[in-house]
Design a protein around this motif. Structure first.
Motif, mmCIF file in Angstrom:
data_model
loop_
_atom_site.group_PDB
_atom_site.id
_atom_site.type_symbol
_atom_site.label_atom_id
_atom_site.label_comp_id
_atom_site.label_asym_id
_atom_site.label_seq_id
_atom_site.Cartn_x
_atom_site.Cartn_y
_atom_site.Cartn_z
ATOM 1 N N ILE A 230 -10.715 -68.811 -33.978
ATOM 2 C CA ILE A 230 -10.289 -69.694 -32.673
ATOM 3 C C ILE A 230 -10.376 -71.137 -33.578
ATOM 4 N N THR A 231 -11.289 -70.998 -34.700
ATOM 5 C CA THR A 231 -11.397 -72.583 -35.342
ATOM 6 C C THR A 231 -9.716 -72.745 -36.075
ATOM 7 N N LYS A 232 -9.419 -71.616 -36.596
ATOM 8 C CA LYS A 232 -8.097 -71.528 -37.323
ATOM 9 C C LYS A 232 -7.007 -71.845 -36.216
ATOM 10 N N ALA A 233 -7.053 -71.273 -35.092
ATOM 11 C CA ALA A 233 -5.701 -71.551 -34.113
ATOM 12 C C ALA A 233 -5.974 -73.181 -33.616
ATOM 13 N N PHE A 234 -7.164 -73.598 -33.445
ATOM 14 C CA PHE A 234 -7.510 -75.064 -33.285
ATOM 15 C C PHE A 234 -6.958 -76.027 -34.237
ATOM 16 N N ASN A 235 -7.024 -75.705 -35.395
ATOM 17 C CA ASN A 235 -6.214 -76.557 -36.538
ATOM 18 C C ASN A 235 -4.829 -76.198 -36.658
ATOM 19 N N LEU B 47 -23.193 -87.557 -27.481
ATOM 20 C CA LEU B 47 -23.644 -86.229 -27.659
ATOM 21 C C LEU B 47 -22.726 -85.468 -28.469
ATOM 22 N N GLY B 48 -23.075 -84.168 -28.791
ATOM 23 C CA GLY B 48 -21.960 -83.383 -29.251
ATOM 24 C C GLY B 48 -21.641 -83.590 -30.813
ATOM 25 N N ALA B 49 -22.410 -84.168 -31.419
ATOM 26 C CA ALA B 49 -21.951 -84.393 -32.762
ATOM 27 C C ALA B 49 -20.791 -84.870 -33.120
ATOM 28 N N ASN B 50 -20.176 -85.827 -32.120
ATOM 29 C CA ASN B 50 -19.140 -86.524 -32.548
ATOM 30 C C ASN B 50 -19.232 -87.380 -33.864
ATOM 31 N N ILE B 51 -20.248 -87.683 -33.994
ATOM 32 C CA ILE B 51 -20.437 -88.763 -35.115
ATOM 33 C C ILE B 51 -20.216 -88.310 -36.526
ATOM 34 N N GLY B 52 -20.522 -86.839 -36.366
ATOM 35 C CA GLY B 52 -20.301 -86.273 -37.705
ATOM 36 C C GLY B 52 -18.647 -86.135 -38.148
ATOM 37 N N ASN B 53 -17.843 -86.574 -37.302
ATOM 38 C CA ASN B 53 -16.391 -86.638 -37.932
ATOM 39 C C ASN B 53 -16.153 -88.126 -38.593
ATOM 40 N N TYR B 54 -17.134 -88.990 -38.779
ATOM 41 C CA TYR B 54 -16.686 -90.149 -39.625
ATOM 42 C C TYR B 54 -17.541 -90.220 -40.829
ATOM 43 N N PHE C 294 -6.527 -83.475 -32.579
ATOM 44 C CA PHE C 294 -6.708 -82.106 -32.000
ATOM 45 C C PHE C 294 -6.914 -81.797 -30.256
ATOM 46 N N TYR C 295 -7.126 -82.935 -29.714
ATOM 47 C CA TYR C 295 -7.502 -82.500 -28.047
ATOM 48 C C TYR C 295 -6.152 -82.952 -27.143
ATOM 49 N N ASP C 296 -5.211 -82.321 -27.499
ATOM 50 C CA ASP C 296 -4.345 -82.196 -26.291
ATOM 51 C C ASP C 296 -4.813 -81.093 -25.370
ATOM 52 N N GLU D 281 -20.416 -67.856 -33.465
ATOM 53 C CA GLU D 281 -20.978 -68.566 -34.636
ATOM 54 C C GLU D 281 -21.374 -70.245 -34.351
ATOM 55 N N TYR D 282 -20.782 -70.565 -33.162
ATOM 56 C CA TYR D 282 -20.717 -72.098 -33.216
ATOM 57 C C TYR D 282 -22.266 -72.383 -32.207
ATOM 58 N N TYR D 283 -23.207 -72.716 -33.394
ATOM 59 C CA TYR D 283 -24.519 -72.854 -32.530
ATOM 60 C C TYR D 283 -24.655 -74.348 -31.978
ATOM 61 N N LEU E 27 -8.837 -74.928 -26.578
ATOM 62 C CA LEU E 27 -9.467 -74.066 -27.764
ATOM 63 C C LEU E 27 -10.722 -74.344 -28.214
ATOM 64 N N PHE E 28 -10.943 -75.871 -27.905
ATOM 65 C CA PHE E 28 -12.398 -76.192 -28.263
ATOM 66 C C PHE E 28 -13.066 -75.638 -27.445
ATOM 67 N N GLN E 29 -12.880 -75.813 -26.080
ATOM 68 C CA GLN E 29 -13.825 -75.210 -25.183
ATOM 69 C C GLN E 29 -14.353 -73.470 -25.466
ATOM 70 N N GLN E 30 -13.230 -73.014 -26.063
ATOM 71 C CA GLN E 30 -13.510 -71.444 -26.521
ATOM 72 C C GLN E 30 -14.310 -71.613 -27.745
ATOM 73 N N ILE E 31 -14.011 -72.372 -28.705
ATOM 74 C CA ILE E 31 -15.114 -72.690 -29.762
ATOM 75 C C ILE E 31 -16.673 -72.898 -29.482
ATOM 76 N N MET E 32 -16.765 -73.699 -28.335
ATOM 77 C CA MET E 32 -18.032 -73.626 -27.832
ATOM 78 C C MET E 32 -18.867 -72.411 -27.506
ATOM 79 N N LEU F 101 -13.817 -84.017 -40.925
ATOM 80 C CA LEU F 101 -14.923 -83.941 -41.665
ATOM 81 C C LEU F 101 -15.878 -83.404 -40.467
ATOM 82 N N SER F 102 -16.798 -82.655 -40.829
ATOM 83 C CA SER F 102 -18.023 -82.581 -39.664
ATOM 84 C C SER F 102 -19.493 -82.635 -40.468
ATOM 85 N N LYS F 103 -20.069 -83.737 -40.566
ATOM 86 C CA LYS F 103 -20.905 -84.079 -41.386
ATOM 87 C C LYS F 103 -22.210 -83.839 -40.624
HETATM 88 C C1 AVJ Z 1 -16.452 -81.940 -31.506
HETATM 89 C C2 AVJ Z 1 -16.449 -83.016 -33.599
HETATM 90 C C3 AVJ Z 1 -18.329 -82.141 -32.670
HETATM 91 O O1 AVJ Z 1 -17.206 -81.089 -35.591
HETATM 92 O O2 AVJ Z 1 -18.440 -79.535 -34.770
HETATM 93 C C4 AVJ Z 1 -15.651 -77.522 -33.988
HETATM 94 C C5 AVJ Z 1 -15.265 -80.241 -33.559
HETATM 95 N N1 AVJ Z 1 -14.244 -78.630 -35.137
HETATM 96 N N2 AVJ Z 1 -15.077 -76.714 -34.724
HETATM 97 C C6 AVJ Z 1 -17.590 -80.400 -34.548
HETATM 98 C C7 AVJ Z 1 -15.155 -78.846 -34.282
HETATM 99 C C8 AVJ Z 1 -14.285 -77.348 -35.576
HETATM 100 C C9 AVJ Z 1 -16.717 -80.700 -33.446
HETATM 101 N N3 AVJ Z 1 -17.117 -81.943 -32.680
#
Ligand code: AVJ
Length: 313
Positions: free
Chosen positions: A203-208, A151-158, A26-28, A43-45, A34-39, A274-276
């Motif tokens: 924005i999440t759609k655009a990110f994907n 930090l930042g819930a990155n572990i949720g991707n696995y 995702f992160y080019d 909705e992105y709590y 786009l991820f900065q915009q998501i943050m 996956l965002s677990k």
């Molecule tokens: C950066 C992996 C924590 O899974 O919440 C945000 C990435 N994907 N919106 C997440 C993400 C869609 C985010 N992480």
């Protein structure tokens, strides 16, 4: 020639019975923006919740870490906003800290270093560019206690077994009594979680969709982005948010770099992320299985997010 890791992975993912792309792509430059915009999205709590933890609980976290000199090593520091909040709060409490941010992107590290030097001129900072584990391994041993920040819930991707392996790799690079402070998103109102990954502004759609644009740009693809949609859903029984791209029609896609055509059926999915989400018990279990003990969990005031202190046993 199909010689980049990206090309090989996209070819694999597009050739599978269940198509997939790895979320690490995702992160080019565009994707990072786009991820900065998501943050910033209402909705992105997650980001606000974690910042709230560092605003309110930094000294409690420091107390649990214990006294002495600290080597704080951050894996994938990002824009550093949350970390600077943490470091500011603990260094004013007279903790003797050296901060080692690690990132693969030189530009990200340079920006972060400038920001830290402006905000916290007194702090010792040793920026490291490269692979997390190699750099972590190469930090000279000292009598300081190591505190790794992930930090930042990155572990949720696995998926769980992969997450445990990753935590074990971190564990292998620590000494007994060293710590890992890890950000984990926790199970909560399913509607709240579902909206965080399916925002109104798209924005999440655009990110994907940017993953497909990246494939076009870097692998000479002819993908028509308008012929794909985005679909994410949350399964509260297991805590998984799964994100997908959806082919809106039967179509073929050609990638020059792979010199190959890929077939998509109408409504066929490409799994992207996956965002677990975890509960308290599952977090403790994760720690135990990777050679840690979870000694404290710090939640934000809404109980949306946790930063957890794992101690190497
Ligand atoms: C950066 C992996 C924590 O899974 O919440 C945000 C990435 N994907 N919106 C997440 C993400 C869609 C985010 N992480």
């Amino acid at each position: 020639m199909m010689n980049s890791e990206f090309a090989i992975d996209v070819d694999k993912g597009f050739s599978d019975k269940k198509k997939y792309l790895s979320s690490k792509y995702f992160y080019d430059d565009k994707g990072s923006l786009l991820f900065q915009q998501i943050m910033e999205l209402p909705e992105y709590y997650l980001t606000r919740a974690e910042l709230n933890i560092f605003q309110a609980r930094s000294l409690d976290i420091l107390e649990k870490i214990g006294g002495g000199n600290l080597n704080i090593v951050e894996l994938g520091a990002g824009d550093g906003l949350k970390t600077i909040e943490f470091l500011r709060n603990i260094t004013s409490a007279k903790a003797d800290v050296t901060y080692y941010p690690i990132d693969i992107s030189e530009e990200a590290i340079n920006q972060l270093t400038d920001k830290v030097k402006t905000n916290l001129p007194e702090l010792n900072i040793e920026p490291l560019i490269g692979d997390y584990f190699k750099e972590l391994h190469d930090i000279p041993s000292s009598d300081a206690k190591m505190v790794v920040l992930f930090l930042g819930a990155n572990i949720g991707n696995y998926r769980r077994p992969v997450a445990i392996n990753l935590l074990k790799l971190i564990n292998d690079n620590l000494g007994k009594g060293d710590m890992l402070l890890i950000g984990i998103d926790i199970k909560k109102s399913p509607n709240l979680i579902a909206s965080a990954y399916n925002d109104k502004q798209g924005i999440t759609k655009a990110f994907n969709l940017n993953l497909l644009s990246r494939i076009n740009r870097e692998l000479g693809g002819n993908i028509n982005i308008d012929k794909f949609d985005f679909y994410s859903h949350y399964n509260p029984q297991i805590g998984d948010v799964e994100s997908h791209l959806v082919s809106l029609e039967k179509q073929e896609v050609y990638l020059e770099v792979c010199d190959k055509t890929y077939h998509f059926a109408k409504n066929e999915l490409i799994f992207t992320e996956l965002s677990k989400k975890y509960d308290r018990h599952e977090i403790e279990d994760l720690a135990t299985n990777a050679g840690f003990k979870c000694i404290a969990q710090f939640h934000d005031e809404n109980d949306y997010f946790a930063d957890c202190l794992f101690k190497k046993v």
